[in-house]
Design an enzyme around this catalytic site. Structure first.
Site, PDB file in Angstrom:
ATOM      1  CE  LYS A  71     -10.599   6.070 -10.520  1.00  0.00           C
ATOM      2  NZ  LYS A  71     -10.377   4.727  -9.974  1.00  0.00           N
ATOM      3  CG  ASP A 127     -10.182   6.604  -6.786  1.00  0.00           C
ATOM      4  OD1 ASP A 127      -9.886   5.414  -6.989  1.00  0.00           O
ATOM      5  OD2 ASP A 127      -9.314   7.494  -6.724  1.00  0.00           O
TER       6      ASP A 127
HETATM    7  P1  NDP Z   1      -9.624   7.602   0.614  1.00  0.00           P
HETATM    8  O1  NDP Z   1      -9.929   8.985   0.200  1.00  0.00           O
HETATM    9  O2  NDP Z   1     -10.615   6.860   1.431  1.00  0.00           O
HETATM   10  O3  NDP Z   1      -8.227   7.526   1.372  1.00  0.00           O
HETATM   11  C1  NDP Z   1      -7.062   7.979   0.780  1.00  0.00           C
HETATM   12  C2  NDP Z   1      -5.946   7.907   1.798  1.00  0.00           C
HETATM   13  O4  NDP Z   1      -4.708   8.185   1.142  1.00  0.00           O
HETATM   14  C3  NDP Z   1      -6.085   8.961   2.891  1.00  0.00           C
HETATM   15  O5  NDP Z   1      -5.481   8.498   4.063  1.00  0.00           O
HETATM   16  C4  NDP Z   1      -5.329  10.129   2.286  1.00  0.00           C
HETATM   17  O6  NDP Z   1      -4.835  11.068   3.228  1.00  0.00           O
HETATM   18  C5  NDP Z   1      -4.170   9.427   1.607  1.00  0.00           C
HETATM   19  N1  NDP Z   1      -3.709  10.229   0.479  1.00  0.00           N
HETATM   20  C6  NDP Z   1      -4.449  10.668  -0.567  1.00  0.00           C
HETATM   21  N2  NDP Z   1      -3.697  11.409  -1.399  1.00  0.00           N
HETATM   22  C7  NDP Z   1      -2.466  11.442  -0.847  1.00  0.00           C
HETATM   23  C8  NDP Z   1      -1.262  12.040  -1.240  1.00  0.00           C
HETATM   24  N3  NDP Z   1      -1.173  12.773  -2.361  1.00  0.00           N
HETATM   25  N4  NDP Z   1      -0.169  11.841  -0.448  1.00  0.00           N
HETATM   26  C9  NDP Z   1      -0.240  11.118   0.687  1.00  0.00           C
HETATM   27  N5  NDP Z   1      -1.382  10.523   1.112  1.00  0.00           N
HETATM   28  C10 NDP Z   1      -2.471  10.677   0.347  1.00  0.00           C
HETATM   29  O7  NDP Z   1      -9.335   6.815  -0.766  1.00  0.00           O
HETATM   30  P2  NDP Z   1      -9.307   5.244  -1.020  1.00  0.00           P
HETATM   31  O8  NDP Z   1      -8.861   4.519   0.186  1.00  0.00           O
HETATM   32  O9  NDP Z   1     -10.593   4.874  -1.658  1.00  0.00           O
HETATM   33  O10 NDP Z   1      -8.190   5.147  -2.162  1.00  0.00           O
HETATM   34  C11 NDP Z   1      -6.818   4.889  -1.883  1.00  0.00           C
HETATM   35  C12 NDP Z   1      -6.145   4.341  -3.128  1.00  0.00           C
HETATM   36  O11 NDP Z   1      -6.774   3.111  -3.516  1.00  0.00           O
HETATM   37  C13 NDP Z   1      -6.209   5.234  -4.368  1.00  0.00           C
HETATM   38  O12 NDP Z   1      -5.028   5.039  -5.124  1.00  0.00           O
HETATM   39  C14 NDP Z   1      -7.396   4.662  -5.144  1.00  0.00           C
HETATM   40  O13 NDP Z   1      -7.312   4.960  -6.510  1.00  0.00           O
HETATM   41  C15 NDP Z   1      -7.196   3.183  -4.874  1.00  0.00           C
HETATM   42  N6  NDP Z   1      -8.373   2.319  -5.040  1.00  0.00           N
HETATM   43  C16 NDP Z   1      -9.549   2.584  -4.416  1.00  0.00           C
HETATM   44  C17 NDP Z   1     -10.609   1.720  -4.553  1.00  0.00           C
HETATM   45  C18 NDP Z   1     -11.894   1.916  -3.846  1.00  0.00           C
HETATM   46  O14 NDP Z   1     -12.760   1.051  -3.973  1.00  0.00           O
HETATM   47  N7  NDP Z   1     -12.085   2.970  -3.070  1.00  0.00           N
HETATM   48  C19 NDP Z   1     -10.525   0.535  -5.425  1.00  0.00           C
HETATM   49  C20 NDP Z   1      -9.211   0.315  -5.990  1.00  0.00           C
HETATM   50  C21 NDP Z   1      -8.196   1.186  -5.801  1.00  0.00           C
HETATM   51  P3  NDP Z   1      -5.617  12.464   3.446  1.00  0.00           P
HETATM   52  O15 NDP Z   1      -6.844  12.114   4.216  1.00  0.00           O
HETATM   53  O16 NDP Z   1      -4.660  13.313   4.173  1.00  0.00           O
HETATM   54  O17 NDP Z   1      -5.927  12.994   2.062  1.00  0.00           O
HETATM   55  O1  2IT Z   2      -9.756   2.110  -8.774  1.00  0.00           O
HETATM   56  C1  2IT Z   2     -10.789   1.443  -8.604  1.00  0.00           C
HETATM   57  O2  2IT Z   2     -10.880   0.276  -9.003  1.00  0.00           O
HETATM   58  C2  2IT Z   2     -11.915   2.068  -7.915  1.00  0.00           C
HETATM   59  N1  2IT Z   2     -11.786   3.203  -7.446  1.00  0.00           N
HETATM   60  C3  2IT Z   2     -13.227   1.358  -7.791  1.00  0.00           C
HETATM   61  C4  2IT Z   2     -14.020   1.461  -9.060  1.00  0.00           C
HETATM   62  C5  2IT Z   2     -15.415   0.925  -8.998  1.00  0.00           C
HETATM   63  O3  2IT Z   2     -16.130   1.147  -9.982  1.00  0.00           O
HETATM   64  O4  2IT Z   2     -15.817   0.301  -8.010  1.00  0.00           O
END
Ligand code: NDP
Ligand code: 2IT
Length: 446
Positions: free
Chosen positions: A124, A164
């Protein structure tokens, strides 16, 4: 292994890293019995070796903002474990990014990647750079500055970053572009790339879709085969949350909430495809706030600073960030009739919340299993890049479905208790651990 002793030791050696301690503690409790049944693991001190990252790069990034001021951020890449394949995991840009958060994410990623059936180790990275309110040009300069430092340490067979929180297609493209220029190669050392330059179809959708495929596998065991009549609370409105909502709507469920870090919206009429398209544009094109949804659609409630878990639902899908659902939230969910929680985010439920879910024996899919679809399609993107080929949307989606079913099967295999209840937390942790531990044992002390 004495779990308490290992945890105490880690806390002493790495103080003030509460998220890292939290993630490690959960896994150690799950694997305690199987670990102790294999004395050869302890002889090789697998436990300490699997908890402590193999390598951490820490560096300062300087970049120039639009006003000509020089800005300074901290940046990191944590290469946690490469026993089963090259380091793989996303990059997070958020003001809260610090070693503890990235260490918990890299640790979780190692077990998650082991579950995917694909050969990927865990990593990460990220920075305390806050992309909110930054211009496109500022984001580009920051991403380029990041790569000037990091490019030496990554590569198609060593370490493959992705997105992420705060890192989506735009940021991956800027980082990949600079990486490629410096490394003088075109091998796809990033996943989540644009479709025109080696990205995989379905990668943007994969985490959200994968979470719903995992949920459907859990529900199938209860004889439920679609989401008709289900009321679904989702948190977040980013990459994971929006494509989760899309799949829920497609399967007939009613999505009633979405959120961002400012608050949440509750739409009693349900967020349909048209309204979801508005949210996607709002977030991706205009980088707006979820509050604007409530201004646009009548009858919608907006709660500033709140979290959606007190709204009555049958399924909850936390998809924003770590520790966004606590023990009280979990108790309210259960009291309101919530029968399934499947995590799109990483570690969104606190240990107290997890305890409530398990005690009440509801279906609970922990992030490292339920959200593994994202990194799985990243793995498929790596395969396509190596083959210099691209698969159709249908082919990738079918592979994603198969992988999510295989992950579910592993959880059932390792997590079924005497009364038939499937403890998916134990299942995911034990299955992931056994694969990585066996690989480490075979390769000697490294
Ligand atoms: P994005 O940046 O696209 O979206 C994040 C969302 O969560 C936004 O709506 C954001 O609001 C909100 N958010 C972030 N931090 C906070 C906080 N501290 N309190 C409240 N709301 C918050 O990220 P992703 O959708 O990619 O990621 C979301 C989650 O999924 C994370 O935990 C990530 O680790 C996990 N994840 C992501 C993957 C991926 O492929 N992208 C894969 C697997 C897991 P705001 O816009 O106001 O910041
Ligand atoms: O938490 C996760 O699994 C991710 N943010 C995606 C990682 C990746 O390498 O696609």
């Amino acid at each position: 292994m004495n779990v308490e002793q290992v945890i105490d030791n880690l806390k002493k050696r790495f103080p003030n890293e509460s998220e890292y301690h939290q993630a490690v503690e959960e896994v150690l409790h799950s694997i305690k019995e199987v670990y102790n049944a294999h004395p050869e693991f302890d002889k090789q001190n697998i436990i300490e070796r699997i908890c402590i990252p193999e390598r951490i790069f820490t560096f300062r990034i300087s970049w120039v903002d639009d006003k000509g001021n020089v800005q300074v951020n901290m940046a990191y890449r944590i290469q946690h474990n490469n026993a089963i394949g090259p380091y793989k995991g996303g990059m997070r840009f958020h003001a809260s990014v610090c070693p503890s958060i990235l260490k918990f994410l890299a640790f979780e990623q190692t077990f998650k990647n082991a579950l995917t059936t694909l050969p990927m180790g865990g990593a990460k990275g990220g920075s305390d750079f806050n992309p909110k309110g930054k211009s496109n040009a500022e984001v580009m300069r920051f991403c380029q500055a990041f790569m000037v430092e990091l490019w030496h340490h990554i590569g198609p067979n060593t370490d493959i970053p992705a997105g992420d929180i705060g890192v989506g297609g735009r940021e991956v493209a800027y980082m990949y572009g600079m990486y490629k220029k410096l490394a003088r190669e075109n091998t796809g050392t990033f996943t989540g790339k644009g479709i025109e330059f080696g990205g995989s179809l379905i990668r943007p959708e994969a985490t959200g879709y994968g979470n719903i495929y995992f949920l459907m596998n859990m529900l199938k065991r209860k004889g439920i085969t679609d989401l008709k009549g289900q009321v679904v609370a989702i948190s977040g409105s980013g990459n994971v949350a929006t494509y989760t909502a899309e799949k829920v709507i497609e399967l007939g469920g009613k999505v009633i909430t979405m959120s961002d870090s400012n608050g949440y919206i509750f739409d009693p009429n349900g967020i349909d495809s048209e309204k979801l398209a508005y949210i996607l544009d709002l977030k991706n094109l205009y980088r707006g706030r979820i509050k604007e949804y409530a201004d646009k659609y009548p009858g919608v409630k907006y709660v500033e600073g709140g979290r959606p878990w007190a709204e009555k639902c049958t399924i909850a899908l936390p998809s924003a960030t770590q520790n966004e659902l606590n023990g009280d939230d979990a108790a309210i969910l259960v009291k309101n009739g919530c029968m399934a929680v499947s995590e799109g985010a990483n570690m969104p439920s606190t240990p107290e919340a997890v305890e409530v879910f398990l005690k009440n024996k509801i279906l609970y899919g922990p992030g490292k299993a339920a959200n593994a679809g994202g990194v799985s399609v990243s793995g498929l993107e790596m395969s396509q890049n190596s083959l210099r080929y691209s698969w159709s949307k249908e082919e990738v989606d079918a592979k994603l479905k198969d992988i999510m079913s295989a992950i579910h099967e592993s959880c059932v295999k390792y997590g079924t208790e005497a009364d038939g209840f499937v403890n998916y937390v134990n299942g995911a942790n034990i299955a992931g651990f056994m694969k990585v531990a066996k690989a480490m044992m075979a390769q000697g002390v490294l």
